[in-house]
Design an enzyme around this catalytic site. Structure first.
Site, PDB file in Angstrom:
ATOM      1  N   THR A  35       0.830  -1.204   0.000  1.00 36.01           N
ATOM      2  CA  THR A  35       0.000   0.000   0.000  1.00 36.01           C
ATOM      3  C   THR A  35       0.869   1.261   0.000  1.00 36.01           C
ATOM      4  O   THR A  35       0.368   2.365   0.054  1.00 36.01           O
ATOM      5  CB  THR A  35      -0.894   0.013   1.257  1.00 36.01           C
ATOM      6  OG1 THR A  35      -0.033  -0.135   2.390  1.00 36.01           O
ATOM      7  CG2 THR A  35      -1.906  -1.107   1.237  1.00 36.01           C
ATOM      8  N   TYR A 150      13.153  -5.286   8.036  1.00 40.70           N
ATOM      9  CA  TYR A 150      13.695  -6.414   7.263  1.00 40.70           C
ATOM     10  C   TYR A 150      13.838  -7.693   8.085  1.00 40.70           C
ATOM     11  O   TYR A 150      13.417  -8.760   7.669  1.00 40.70           O
ATOM     12  CB  TYR A 150      15.091  -6.078   6.727  1.00 40.70           C
ATOM     13  CG  TYR A 150      15.121  -5.248   5.478  1.00 40.70           C
ATOM     14  CD1 TYR A 150      13.974  -4.647   4.992  1.00 40.70           C
ATOM     15  CD2 TYR A 150      16.311  -5.064   4.784  1.00 40.70           C
ATOM     16  CE1 TYR A 150      14.018  -3.866   3.852  1.00 40.70           C
ATOM     17  CE2 TYR A 150      16.364  -4.287   3.638  1.00 40.70           C
ATOM     18  CZ  TYR A 150      15.208  -3.692   3.177  1.00 40.70           C
ATOM     19  OH  TYR A 150      15.270  -2.939   2.055  1.00 40.70           O
ATOM     20  N   LYS A 175      16.863  -0.182  -1.018  1.00 47.56           N
ATOM     21  CA  LYS A 175      17.740   0.611  -0.174  1.00 47.56           C
ATOM     22  C   LYS A 175      16.924   1.446   0.814  1.00 47.56           C
ATOM     23  O   LYS A 175      15.754   1.673   0.542  1.00 47.56           O
ATOM     24  CB  LYS A 175      18.645   1.483  -1.031  1.00 47.56           C
ATOM     25  CG  LYS A 175      18.011   2.775  -1.530  1.00 47.56           C
ATOM     26  CD  LYS A 175      19.023   3.568  -2.305  1.00 47.56           C
ATOM     27  CE  LYS A 175      18.415   4.783  -2.922  1.00 47.56           C
ATOM     28  NZ  LYS A 175      18.109   5.901  -2.095  1.00 47.56           N
ATOM     29  N   HIS A 205      17.678   1.007  -8.441  1.00 44.15           N
ATOM     30  CA  HIS A 205      16.827   1.135  -9.624  1.00 44.15           C
ATOM     31  C   HIS A 205      17.558   1.779 -10.803  1.00 44.15           C
ATOM     32  O   HIS A 205      17.128   1.654 -11.936  1.00 44.15           O
ATOM     33  CB  HIS A 205      15.508   1.843  -9.297  1.00 44.15           C
ATOM     34  CG  HIS A 205      15.591   3.323  -9.167  1.00 44.15           C
ATOM     35  ND1 HIS A 205      16.111   3.941  -8.055  1.00 44.15           N
ATOM     36  CD2 HIS A 205      15.199   4.326  -9.993  1.00 44.15           C
ATOM     37  CE1 HIS A 205      16.036   5.252  -8.229  1.00 44.15           C
ATOM     38  NE2 HIS A 205      15.487   5.526  -9.383  1.00 44.15           N
ATOM     39  N   HIS A 268      23.541   4.811  -6.658  1.00 43.33           N
ATOM     40  CA  HIS A 268      23.275   4.971  -8.091  1.00 43.33           C
ATOM     41  C   HIS A 268      24.522   5.394  -8.880  1.00 43.33           C
ATOM     42  O   HIS A 268      24.899   4.753  -9.861  1.00 43.33           O
ATOM     43  CB  HIS A 268      22.190   6.020  -8.321  1.00 43.33           C
ATOM     44  CG  HIS A 268      20.924   5.768  -7.560  1.00 43.33           C
ATOM     45  ND1 HIS A 268      20.448   4.504  -7.308  1.00 43.33           N
ATOM     46  CD2 HIS A 268      20.028   6.612  -6.992  1.00 43.33           C
ATOM     47  CE1 HIS A 268      19.315   4.595  -6.626  1.00 43.33           C
ATOM     48  NE2 HIS A 268      19.043   5.862  -6.413  1.00 43.33           N
TER      49      HIS A 268
HETATM   50  C1  BG6 Z   1      16.204   7.578  -5.101  1.00 37.04           C
HETATM   51  C2  BG6 Z   1      16.560   8.626  -4.098  1.00 37.04           C
HETATM   52  O1  BG6 Z   1      16.932   6.423  -4.860  1.00 37.04           O
HETATM   53  O2  BG6 Z   1      16.486   8.061  -6.399  1.00 37.04           O
HETATM   54  C3  BG6 Z   1      15.815   9.912  -4.390  1.00 37.04           C
HETATM   55  O3  BG6 Z   1      16.226   8.167  -2.796  1.00 37.04           O
HETATM   56  C4  BG6 Z   1      16.027  10.339  -5.813  1.00 37.04           C
HETATM   57  O4  BG6 Z   1      16.202  10.934  -3.509  1.00 37.04           O
HETATM   58  C5  BG6 Z   1      15.746   9.192  -6.767  1.00 37.04           C
HETATM   59  O5  BG6 Z   1      15.137  11.397  -6.066  1.00 37.04           O
HETATM   60  C6  BG6 Z   1      16.103   9.548  -8.185  1.00 37.04           C
HETATM   61  O6  BG6 Z   1      15.589   8.584  -9.020  1.00 37.04           O
HETATM   62  P1  BG6 Z   1      14.975   8.970 -10.428  1.00 37.04           P
HETATM   63  O7  BG6 Z   1      14.534   7.655 -10.967  1.00 37.04           O
HETATM   64  O8  BG6 Z   1      13.860   9.926 -10.179  1.00 37.04           O
HETATM   65  O9  BG6 Z   1      16.086   9.593 -11.197  1.00 37.04           O
END
Ligand code: BG6
Length: 792
Positions: A35, A150, A175, A205, A268
């Site tokens: 949700t 977790y 994360k 992601h 990232h």
């Molecule tokens: C997330 C962060 O992992 O990635 C966010 O916690 C950030 O703060 C986001 O805004 C950015 O992802 P995207 O897909 O919007 O570029």
């Protein structure tokens, strides 16, 4: 023909049997946090996409949304999200409606809180399978919950909801995976008690973003073009950027703990960095090979130092924090919302190439990209108008993985036409030929080969598909995670108590967050003007006037630290010039420790005319560690000075602490060797300049209070013991120091105030305070003491 039982379950679930083929088993997908926000924005859509893509491939599915809310409320919340499921453009509306209906029928909500709830879920899955005569292929548990939850969920799954043997378990984790190396290790250890490494899929992601996911395949397919140029000889610099316009309202409880580096750079942007820099394994879709290569690359990252980063915080951040976290008006956060970090790698391929990682909130635009800028050595004599974009070596050469948003508003891969025409996988990327006049990174789009995905796919949809296919190379393994935290944690610790630069946000930021690279460091281009002098000096345009007077009856130069270092560097240059005019050489012995580092940098960065060719560099003292050890004085001298200047190798004289593969053993006679070298090269063993520091206990060089050696006698270089680690040292003895033509002592920072005060009044008492024994026999002594050390 479908197996009878499969037909049964498909009927039971309302699915048209003709769409299914031979059954490959049943998959239960459990979305924990069904949700929540992430589920609403991405995960349900990703699961629907999975269903659309895979239902005709022989697996049957059920989807279970789980959350803490009791049945009615949870179900309502979850179906509110589900009703918004969108149809992908490449699926016909009629088919999509049917599929959506099927998907909803296959989906239920359940409260998942206690062990019993998990046991019940397990029971129900088994009953369904038995009733319908289906084999179980596997279970996916997607943890879209905060990490503090977790462990408990993991315990319940492990004890009550594992699939039977023969079927796989995949748990998907979101994360943050820890806060620093220690906490990440703890969390990893905890999870390890419940799950096997191969069962865990840690999501980043960004690895699902089309442009990012394409970096390795792109490098692989274009080896022919990239092999010769993917290295320090050809790449000038690499920018890895995620700029955002949003603030962190409604997320401050998370953000205040994490900040820009932990939130975006540690994960990232670091992953993107790895894809760009790792050595390409022979098979880029082999998870183990990719991971091995990635870990090797992590090991080659150079340690970050404080000046590897510039940090900022948007102006309204504090008020957001105070409001959401109920803090008082006097609460000031140090959490950065902007970070620019300079990364270097110690590898033959990348040595010296700057990798700039940048991310921030409330910036002027939303955009993500990787920009590889190649060196351009051509000078073109003809007018630009006649340059042919394909063949001309004059235009910029860039390779861009455009992650999304920004001017292009789509993922893309761009290659300057004068670099090469890339090979792209035919079916998933297409060439973009319209909008030729638009500009990106200083070039027209027509100057690039531009490719965009045939169908844009959301990162989560891509990752969910990879989880289903068991493609682990798109996920973060424990080793990978810990390597990344190991790299970032020291920088986070160093910056923990520093105040980031405040920026107004958006367009108003102007050039406030621009930063520049020099000498392996970054700093903001617009320097902060520090109000340093008292009111009387406000009118004086030259705020940083140095004050000269006497200290221990000798020359004293004092100023704010930055100015002091500037002054010291230029005094050294003057002395060097005059020594060389006189004797053709300049022999300078430098101390270790942290104070001279600023000086080294100053010399490296601003003294282009320094006569390095005729300068000999010696060490006043050294720690008994290998020269490559971070504690090594020579290592620091090398890192901050030698490698940036053109001093001949044979003029560099490290102390021989490492002989015969052992450290500082008397019988190897290191001190004698060094003393002999000095005797042979430095006339009368009298240095043109010896630069000393002073410790809070009054030590100088590596001569500590009450040292049994080195304070007097005939020896010129000796072994000593330090009260702090590393204990063993090699050092100039006082008599050698006192033979020098000039001895300059540098003392900076508040921490030195007490000892500076003591020494200013002390007589000649080297046993108590070795620094007080520095009295050149015929040379000159000068004290460079900053205001903080002098005045506290
Ligand atoms: C997330 C962060 O992992 O990635 C966010 O916690 C950030 O703060 C986001 O805004 C950015 O992802 P995207 O897909 O919007 O570029």
């Amino acid at each position: 023909m479908l197996p009878r039982a499969t037909v049964g379950v498909l009927f039971f679930l309302g699915i048209v049997p003709s769409m299914a083929q031979e059954s490959r088993g049943h998959i239960s997908v459990v979305l924990l946090g069904a949700t929540g926000d992430l589920a609403k924005k991405y995960l349900w859509q990703g699961l629907f996409q999975l269903y659309l893509d895979e239902v005709s491939n022989g697996h049957t599915f059920t989807f279970h949304g789980g959350a803490q809310a009791e049945l009615e409320r949870g179900r309502k919340l979850m179906y509110d999200h589900l009703k918004d499921l969108a149809c992908p453009l490449d699926v016909l509306p009629n088919r999509c409606a049917v599929m959506k209906d099927q998907f909803l029928r296959l989906t239920d909500y359940r409260q998942l809180k206690t062990e019993e709830d998990y046991a019940t879920l397990n029971q129900e899955i088994q009953t369904l399978l038995v009733q319908e005569g289906l084999e179980e292929a596997g279970r996916i548990f997607y943890f879209s919950v905060p990490p503090f939850a977790y462990a408990e969920i993991a315990r319940h799954i492990n004890s009550s909801c594992r699939p039977p043997s023969g079927a796989w378990l995949r748990v998907v984790l979101e994360k943050p995976f820890g806060h620093d190396l220690h906490s990440a290790q703890q969390l990893a250890d905890e999870l390890k008690t419940f799950f096997q490494e191969e069962e865990m899929y840690r999501v980043d992601h960004y690895l699902g973003k089309q442009a990012v996911a394409h970096i390795l395949p792109f490098r692989d397919q274009n080896r022919k073009h990239l092999d010769p140029i993917w290295n320090r000889h050809h790449v000038e610099r690499v920018e890895i950027v995620l700029k955002e316009t949003v603030d962190v309202k409604n997320r401050t409880s998370f953000y205040e703990e994490y900040g820009a580096i932990r939130d975006v750079l540690q994960n990232h942007l670091t992953e993107v960095l790895m894809f760009l820099t790792m050595e390409l394994p022979a098979n880029v879709s082999n998870s183990e090979d990719v991971l091995r290569s990635k870990l090797q690359t992590f090991a080659s990252l150079q340690d970050l130092e404080k000046n590897s980063a510039v940090l900022g915080q948007y102006e309204a951040y504090n008020s957001h924090v105070r409001e959401e976290l109920q803090k008082g008006q006097d609460y000031f956060s140090r959490t950065p919302t902007f970070a620019g970090v300079l990364v270097h790698l110690d590898s033959l391929r990348w040595e010296g190439v700057p990798f700039i990682l940048t991310s921030g909130k409330v910036l002027d635009e939303r955009v993500g990209y990787v920009r590889v800028v190649f060196k351009n050595q051509a000078y073109c004599t003809q007018h630009e108008a006649t340059w042919d974009p394909e063949g001309s070596q004059c235009k910029p050469k860039q390779l861009i993985f455009y992650i999304g948003h920004g001017e292009l508003n789509s993922p893309a891969v761009l290659v300057s036409r004068n670099l090469f025409k890339p090979t792209m996988p035919g079916s998933s990327w297409k060439e973009l030929l319209d909008r030729p006049q638009e500009r990106l990174f200083g070039q027209r789009l027509s100057d690039y080969h531009v490719y965009v995905p045939v169908a844009e796919r959301d990162a989560y949809a891509i990752l969910i598909s990879r989880i289903y296919h068991g493609k682990k190379e798109s996920f973060i393994t424990t080793e990978n995670l810990l390597a990344s935290w190991q790299f970032w944690t020291p920088l986070l610790t160093t910056w923990a108590n520093e105040v980031p630069r405040v920026y107004p946000g958006g367009q108003e930021n102007g050039h406030l967050l621009d930063f520049e690279i020099a000498g392996g460091e970054v700093s903001f281009v617009v320097k902060e003007t520090l109000e340093v002098m008292d009111a009387r000096d406000r009118q004086t345009p030259d705020k940083y006037k140095t004050i000269q007077s006497r200290f221990r009856q000798s020359h004293l130069i004092t100023a704010w630290s930055e100015e002091l270092v500037t002054r010291l560097a230029s005094d050294i240059e003057t002395v060097a010039m005059s020594a060389i005019r006189r004797s053709g050489e300049f022999h300078m012995a430098l101390s270790g420790g942290s104070s001279p580092l600023a000086l080294f940098k100053q010399l490296a960065l601003h003294h282009y005319g320094f006569p390095w060719r005729h300068t000999h560099l010696w060490l006043v003292d050294e720690r008994c560690v290998p020269l490559s050890d971070p504690e090594s004085n020579f290592g620091n001298l090398y890192e901050h000075l030698i490698r940036h200047v053109r001093v001949p190798y044979f003029n560099v004289h490290p102390m021989p602490v490492h002989l015969n593969r052992r450290l500082c053993v008397e019988e190897d006679k290191g001190p004698e060797l060094y003393a002999n070298e000095i005797g042979a090269l430095v006339a009368n063993a009298s240095f043109d300049l010896v630069l000393l520091g002073v410790g809070t206990d009054g030590h100088t060089a590596s001569l500590f209070p009450h040292s049994p050696v080195g304070l007097e006698g005939n020896q010129e270089v000796v072994f000593t013991e330090s009260p702090i680690k590393p204990h063993q040292r090699m050092t100039f003895a006082l008599p050698l120091i006192n033979k020098a033509k000039r001895v300059w002592v540098l003392a900076m920072g508040k921490g030195k105030h007490d000892i500076v005060t003591v020494v200013s009044r002390a007589g000649n008492e080297p046993k108590k305070w070795p620094i007080s024994g520095v009295n050149p026999t015929s040379g000159q002594i000068a004290w460079y003491v900053d205001y903080e050390a002098l005045l506290g």
